[in-house]
Design a protein around this motif. Structure first.
Motif, PDB file in Angstrom:
ATOM      1  N   ALA A  13      -1.518   8.461   2.566  1.00 45.88           N
ATOM      2  CA  ALA A  13      -2.629   7.566   2.880  1.00 45.88           C
ATOM      3  C   ALA A  13      -3.403   8.165   4.050  1.00 45.88           C
ATOM      4  CB  ALA A  13      -2.102   6.180   3.242  1.00 45.88           C
ATOM      5  N   ASP A  14      -4.710   7.973   4.045  1.00 45.69           N
ATOM      6  CA  ASP A  14      -5.527   8.523   5.124  1.00 45.69           C
ATOM      7  C   ASP A  14      -5.059   8.029   6.484  1.00 45.69           C
ATOM      8  OD1 ASP A  14      -8.686   8.443   3.280  1.00 45.69           O
ATOM      9  OD2 ASP A  14      -7.083   9.937   3.348  1.00 45.69           O
ATOM     10  N   GLU A  25       0.825  -1.198   0.000  1.00 49.29           N
ATOM     11  CA  GLU A  25       0.000   0.000   0.000  1.00 49.29           C
ATOM     12  C   GLU A  25       0.863   1.254   0.000  1.00 49.29           C
ATOM     13  OE1 GLU A  25      -2.417   0.627   3.448  1.00 49.29           O
ATOM     14  OE2 GLU A  25      -0.799   0.207   4.862  1.00 49.29           O
ATOM     15  N   LEU A  26       0.327   2.277  -0.646  1.00 46.19           N
ATOM     16  CA  LEU A  26       1.001   3.565  -0.676  1.00 46.19           C
ATOM     17  C   LEU A  26       0.917   4.214   0.701  1.00 46.19           C
ATOM     18  CD1 LEU A  26       2.255   5.975  -2.268  1.00 46.19           C
ATOM     19  CD2 LEU A  26      -0.090   6.773  -2.594  1.00 46.19           C
ATOM     20  N   VAL A  27       2.041   4.732   1.167  1.00 44.64           N
ATOM     21  CA  VAL A  27       2.077   5.475   2.424  1.00 44.64           C
ATOM     22  C   VAL A  27       2.106   6.979   2.143  1.00 44.64           C
ATOM     23  CG1 VAL A  27       3.376   5.906   4.533  1.00 44.64           C
ATOM     24  CG2 VAL A  27       3.276   3.584   3.586  1.00 44.64           C
ATOM     25  N   ALA A  28       3.067   7.376   1.328  1.00 48.69           N
ATOM     26  CA  ALA A  28       3.210   8.798   1.022  1.00 48.69           C
ATOM     27  C   ALA A  28       3.995   8.933  -0.276  1.00 48.69           C
ATOM     28  CB  ALA A  28       3.931   9.528   2.151  1.00 48.69           C
ATOM     29  N   PHE A  66       2.695  11.214   9.623  1.00 45.45           N
ATOM     30  CA  PHE A  66       3.893  10.992   8.800  1.00 45.45           C
ATOM     31  C   PHE A  66       4.140  12.203   7.914  1.00 45.45           C
ATOM     32  CE2 PHE A  66       3.684   6.026   8.501  1.00 45.45           C
ATOM     33  CZ  PHE A  66       3.587   5.960   9.884  1.00 45.45           C
ATOM     34  N   THR A  67       5.414  12.467   7.656  1.00 45.32           N
ATOM     35  CA  THR A  67       5.789  13.550   6.755  1.00 45.32           C
ATOM     36  C   THR A  67       6.869  13.059   5.796  1.00 45.32           C
ATOM     37  OG1 THR A  67       5.334  15.207   8.464  1.00 45.32           O
ATOM     38  CG2 THR A  67       6.651  15.903   6.572  1.00 45.32           C
TER      39      THR A  67
END
Length: 115
Positions: free
Chosen positions: A60-61, A46-49, A67-68
């Protein structure tokens, strides 16, 4: 062939922080897309950022506000600052680079969050 090397993973208690790094073997530019994905056992990647071409960021929601993502083009390095970590953040975190029409992936760094 661009190589990506992640670092910074480890074991942390819930509520703690980690900073992941992804170092590229070649120069990266603002026109490149870069991002972090994660994969937990038995779950899809899954995509995080992501930092899109041009510099806009998306999260991601599930990680928004915690997270940054950032990158230092002079150092050819991308970062993921992870705060307020939760056990459900436990996964292998992989670095992604989209350069031109080619995609590159790192080997991953494990993040384990204990409750």
């Amino acid at each position: 062939q661009v190589q990506l090397v992640e670092s910074g993973g480890g074991l942390v208690q819930a509520g703690g922080s980690l900073r992941l790094s992804c170092a590229a073997s070649e120069s990266i530019f603002s026109s490149d897309a870069m991002g972090w994905y994660r994969q937990a056992p038995g779950k899809p990647r899954e995509l995080v950022a992501v930092v899109a071409r041009g510099g806009s960021t998306n999260y991601a929601d599930s990680v928004k506000g915690r997270f940054t993502i950032s990158r230092d083009l002079a150092k050819n390095t991308m970062y993921l600052q992870m705060n307020s970590l939760k056990p459900e953040d436990t996964a292998a975190y992989l670095c992604y680079l989209g350069k031109g029409w080619r995609d590159y992936w790192g080997q991953g760094t494990q993040v384990t969050v204990s409750s």
